[in-house]
Write a protein that holds these residues in place. Structure first.
Motif, PDB file in Angstrom:
ATOM      1  N   LYS A  24       0.833  -1.223   0.000  1.00 51.57           N
ATOM      2  CA  LYS A  24       0.000   0.000   0.000  1.00 51.57           C
ATOM      3  C   LYS A  24       0.856   1.257   0.000  1.00 51.57           C
ATOM      4  CE  LYS A  24      -4.202  -1.763   2.081  1.00 51.57           C
ATOM      5  NZ  LYS A  24      -4.473  -2.346   3.394  1.00 51.57           N
ATOM      6  N   GLN A  25       2.044   1.165   0.580  1.00 51.26           N
ATOM      7  CA  GLN A  25       2.978   2.311   0.588  1.00 51.26           C
ATOM      8  C   GLN A  25       4.030   2.144  -0.510  1.00 51.26           C
ATOM      9  OE1 GLN A  25       2.398   0.416   3.442  1.00 51.26           O
ATOM     10  NE2 GLN A  25       1.024   1.824   4.486  1.00 51.26           N
ATOM     11  N   ALA A  64       9.259   2.645  -3.647  1.00 48.30           N
ATOM     12  CA  ALA A  64       9.250   4.097  -3.910  1.00 48.30           C
ATOM     13  C   ALA A  64      10.234   4.843  -3.014  1.00 48.30           C
ATOM     14  CB  ALA A  64       7.842   4.649  -3.728  1.00 48.30           C
ATOM     15  N   ALA A  66      12.971   5.370   0.558  1.00 52.75           N
ATOM     16  CA  ALA A  66      12.914   5.345   2.025  1.00 52.75           C
ATOM     17  C   ALA A  66      11.605   5.984   2.465  1.00 52.75           C
ATOM     18  CB  ALA A  66      14.106   6.096   2.592  1.00 52.75           C
ATOM     19  N   ASP A  67      11.152   5.556   3.651  1.00 56.26           N
ATOM     20  CA  ASP A  67       9.859   6.020   4.177  1.00 56.26           C
ATOM     21  C   ASP A  67       9.979   7.489   4.615  1.00 56.26           C
ATOM     22  OD1 ASP A  67       7.535   6.495   5.555  1.00 56.26           O
ATOM     23  OD2 ASP A  67       7.544   4.574   6.614  1.00 56.26           O
ATOM     24  N   ILE A  68       9.376   8.369   3.845  1.00 59.08           N
ATOM     25  CA  ILE A  68       9.515   9.809   4.114  1.00 59.08           C
ATOM     26  C   ILE A  68       8.845  10.168   5.451  1.00 59.08           C
ATOM     27  CG2 ILE A  68       9.020  12.146   3.241  1.00 59.08           C
ATOM     28  CD1 ILE A  68       9.107  10.879   0.386  1.00 59.08           C
ATOM     29  N   GLY A 109      15.830   5.336  -1.932  1.00 59.72           N
ATOM     30  CA  GLY A 109      16.416   4.200  -1.222  1.00 59.72           C
ATOM     31  C   GLY A 109      16.093   2.870  -1.903  1.00 59.72           C
ATOM     32  N   GLU A 132      15.602  12.418  -4.377  1.00 56.87           N
ATOM     33  CA  GLU A 132      15.995  13.045  -3.106  1.00 56.87           C
ATOM     34  C   GLU A 132      16.202  14.548  -3.235  1.00 56.87           C
ATOM     35  OE1 GLU A 132      17.022  10.098  -4.126  1.00 56.87           O
ATOM     36  OE2 GLU A 132      17.429   8.754  -2.444  1.00 56.87           O
TER      37      GLU A 132
HETATM   38  C1  HXC Z   1       6.393   7.130   2.456  1.00 55.32           C
HETATM   39  C2  HXC Z   1       5.266   6.742   0.483  1.00 55.32           C
HETATM   40  C3  HXC Z   1       6.465   6.863  -0.251  1.00 55.32           C
HETATM   41  C4  HXC Z   1       7.670   7.122   0.470  1.00 55.32           C
HETATM   42  C5  HXC Z   1       4.873   6.462  -1.624  1.00 55.32           C
HETATM   43  N1  HXC Z   1       4.297   6.492  -0.404  1.00 55.32           N
HETATM   44  N2  HXC Z   1       6.172   6.688  -1.566  1.00 55.32           N
HETATM   45  N3  HXC Z   1       5.235   6.877   1.827  1.00 55.32           N
HETATM   46  N4  HXC Z   1       7.572   7.246   1.815  1.00 55.32           N
HETATM   47  N5  HXC Z   1       8.852   7.194  -0.127  1.00 55.32           N
HETATM   48  C6  HXC Z   1       2.901   6.287  -0.065  1.00 55.32           C
HETATM   49  C7  HXC Z   1       2.049   7.492  -0.423  1.00 55.32           C
HETATM   50  O1  HXC Z   1       2.128   8.476   0.561  1.00 55.32           O
HETATM   51  C8  HXC Z   1       0.685   6.877  -0.539  1.00 55.32           C
HETATM   52  O2  HXC Z   1       0.186   6.684   0.765  1.00 55.32           O
HETATM   53  C9  HXC Z   1       0.981   5.488  -1.108  1.00 55.32           C
HETATM   54  O3  HXC Z   1       2.347   5.238  -0.822  1.00 55.32           O
HETATM   55  C10 HXC Z   1       0.773   5.437  -2.614  1.00 55.32           C
HETATM   56  O4  HXC Z   1       1.515   6.477  -3.204  1.00 55.32           O
HETATM   57  P1  HXC Z   1       0.888   7.559  -4.210  1.00 55.32           P
HETATM   58  O5  HXC Z   1       1.740   8.776  -4.151  1.00 55.32           O
HETATM   59  O6  HXC Z   1      -0.570   7.732  -3.956  1.00 55.32           O
HETATM   60  O7  HXC Z   1       1.054   6.802  -5.602  1.00 55.32           O
HETATM   61  P2  HXC Z   1       1.296   7.437  -7.048  1.00 55.32           P
HETATM   62  O8  HXC Z   1       0.372   8.605  -7.266  1.00 55.32           O
HETATM   63  O9  HXC Z   1       1.205   6.286  -7.987  1.00 55.32           O
HETATM   64  O10 HXC Z   1       2.793   8.022  -7.038  1.00 55.32           O
HETATM   65  C11 HXC Z   1       3.853   7.135  -6.887  1.00 55.32           C
HETATM   66  C12 HXC Z   1       5.143   7.928  -6.621  1.00 55.32           C
HETATM   67  C13 HXC Z   1       4.923   8.835  -5.368  1.00 55.32           C
HETATM   68  C14 HXC Z   1       5.497   8.790  -7.833  1.00 55.32           C
HETATM   69  C15 HXC Z   1       6.263   6.897  -6.390  1.00 55.32           C
HETATM   70  O11 HXC Z   1       4.363   8.032  -4.312  1.00 55.32           O
HETATM   71  C16 HXC Z   1       6.174   9.461  -4.865  1.00 55.32           C
HETATM   72  O12 HXC Z   1       6.689  10.436  -5.428  1.00 55.32           O
HETATM   73  N6  HXC Z   1       6.696   8.935  -3.731  1.00 55.32           N
HETATM   74  C17 HXC Z   1       7.876   9.479  -3.093  1.00 55.32           C
HETATM   75  C18 HXC Z   1       9.111   9.062  -3.876  1.00 55.32           C
HETATM   76  C19 HXC Z   1      10.375   9.626  -3.260  1.00 55.32           C
HETATM   77  O13 HXC Z   1      10.550  10.825  -3.099  1.00 55.32           O
HETATM   78  N7  HXC Z   1      11.282   8.726  -2.891  1.00 55.32           N
HETATM   79  C20 HXC Z   1      12.556   9.086  -2.272  1.00 55.32           C
HETATM   80  C21 HXC Z   1      12.422   9.087  -0.757  1.00 55.32           C
HETATM   81  S1  HXC Z   1      13.884   9.704  -0.003  1.00 55.32           S
HETATM   82  P3  HXC Z   1      -1.349   7.099   1.146  1.00 55.32           P
HETATM   83  O14 HXC Z   1      -1.421   6.820   2.600  1.00 55.32           O
HETATM   84  O15 HXC Z   1      -1.504   8.513   0.769  1.00 55.32           O
HETATM   85  O16 HXC Z   1      -2.176   6.166   0.300  1.00 55.32           O
HETATM   86  C22 HXC Z   1      14.945   8.412  -0.012  1.00 55.32           C
HETATM   87  C23 HXC Z   1      16.267   8.690   0.668  1.00 55.32           C
HETATM   88  C24 HXC Z   1      17.064   7.429   0.851  1.00 55.32           C
HETATM   89  O17 HXC Z   1      14.656   7.378  -0.508  1.00 55.32           O
HETATM   90  C25 HXC Z   1      18.102   7.629   1.906  1.00 55.32           C
HETATM   91  C26 HXC Z   1      18.765   6.370   2.348  1.00 55.32           C
HETATM   92  C27 HXC Z   1      17.947   5.326   2.973  1.00 55.32           C
END
Ligand code: HXC
Length: 258
Positions: A24-25, A64, A66-68, A109, A132
């Motif tokens: 779901k996430q 997608a 790391a958990d933001i 991540g 990031e």
């Molecule tokens: C927490 C996340 C998440 C993330 C998605 N979700 N990515 N939660 N952390 N990285 C959750 C959303 O909040 C949402 O929860 C559910 O997953 C579905 O995502 P949607 O956004 O509704 O889906 P979609 O419209 O299809 O878009 C997909 C997506 C987008 C483009 C991948 O979710 C997105 O941009 N996610 C963030 C990607 C990101 O920035 N990743 C890098 C993180 S930083 P709800 O509860 O609303 O349904 C990182 C640093 C690493 O990784 C450092 C070392 C470990």
């Protein structure tokens, strides 16, 4: 090991499977999840039933990132004290080959976890990205290092600074994935790939992985000295005797892993 909360695991035909399980996430990676992944890899690494580790995601996406939600209130001090990257570092010590079967979003991540695998089989709908920079941060689990070592500075810096989504064809062209497959055949193809390696003599596989990894961090001379010692070491194995005798006797080898 404590009960697994964020991953599922199984062992079948020499393959140790790890399924990221927060669909779901979009399999956003929290710290407990990384700890579960790494502990399972370590358990598989010493389990003689497992020849190859296969990492994939349940649901639509590989991950997608790391958990933001978990990171949003972090400070340098909480990060230092949590020391989450100690878990990530342990992936480098896994001796058995790790295959990543990736699909859809492989972000942040999640991209770093994919790059920590030895091989990537990618569904044709896969998009890789380091978003990031758009969050005001940067990759922290090896992304700037691993991607640059794999594709060179020019594209790595472009991709990390623009957060551009990298298409599988580009990923294959730049050499950081092994194979593009139809989404519906992802697991079949990844298992097929894993089985090709699983049937090789395990000691040779282990020392080849170790030697190839040396090339990434050491000079050619140092790497070749290391390779030579591993080459010598394999001549102490039963599988070397079996493999070469089988060739001379014109029959198929029967490897035992000894
Ligand atoms: C927490 C996340 C998440 C993330 C998605 N979700 N990515 N939660 N952390 N990285 C959750 C959303 O909040 C949402 O929860 C559910 O997953 C579905 O995502 P949607 O956004 O509704 O889906 P979609 O419209 O299809 O878009 C997909 C997506 C987008 C483009 C991948 O979710 C997105 O941009 N996610 C963030 C990607 C990101 O920035 N990743 C890098 C993180 S930083 P709800 O509860 O609303 O349904 C990182 C640093 C690493 O990784 C450092 C070392 C470990």
């Amino acid at each position: 090991m404590n009960a697994l909360q964020f991953i599922e695991t199984s062992i079948e035909d020499g393959i140790g499977f790890i399924f990221l399980n927060r669909p779901k996430q979009l399999n956003a990676l929290n710290r407990k999840m990384i700890s579960e992944i790494v502990s399972t890899m370590e358990a598989f690494d010493i389990d003689s039933q497992v020849k190859v580790i296969l990492l994939t995601g349940n649901g639509k996406a590989f991950s997608a990132g790391a958990d933001i939600d978990e990171m949003v209130n972090d400070s340098p001090i909480t990060l230092e004290l949590t020391n989450q990257f100690a878990d990530w570092d342990r992936i480098n010590l896994i001796r058995k080959p790790i295959i990543g079967a990736v699909k859809s979003f492989v972000f942040g991540g999640g991209f770093e976890l994919a790059l920590a695998c030895d091989f990537l089989v990618a569904a044709s709908d896969t998009q890789f990205s380091f978003p990031e920079v758009t969050l005001g941060v940067m990759p922290g689990a090896g992304g700037t290092q691993r991607l640059t070592k794999l594709v060179g500075k020019t594209k790595a810096l472009e991709w990390i600074l623009t957060a551009e989504r990298i298409h599988v064809k580009s990923a294959l062209h730049y050499g950081f994935i092994n194979k593009i497959v139809a989404p519906e055949l992802l697991m079949e193809e990844a298992v097929d790939f894993a089985q090709k390696i699983a049937k090789q003599p395990p000691l040779a596989v282990r020392l080849i992985k170790e030697s190839v990894n040396k090339a990434v961090d050491h000079s050619l001379y140092e790497g070749m000295q290391f390779e030579r010692k591993n080459f010598y070491l394999l001549f102490a194995s039963g599988d070397q005797k079996e493999g070469m005798s089988a060739f001379v006797e014109k029959r198929k080898p029967k490897f035992t892993g000894g």
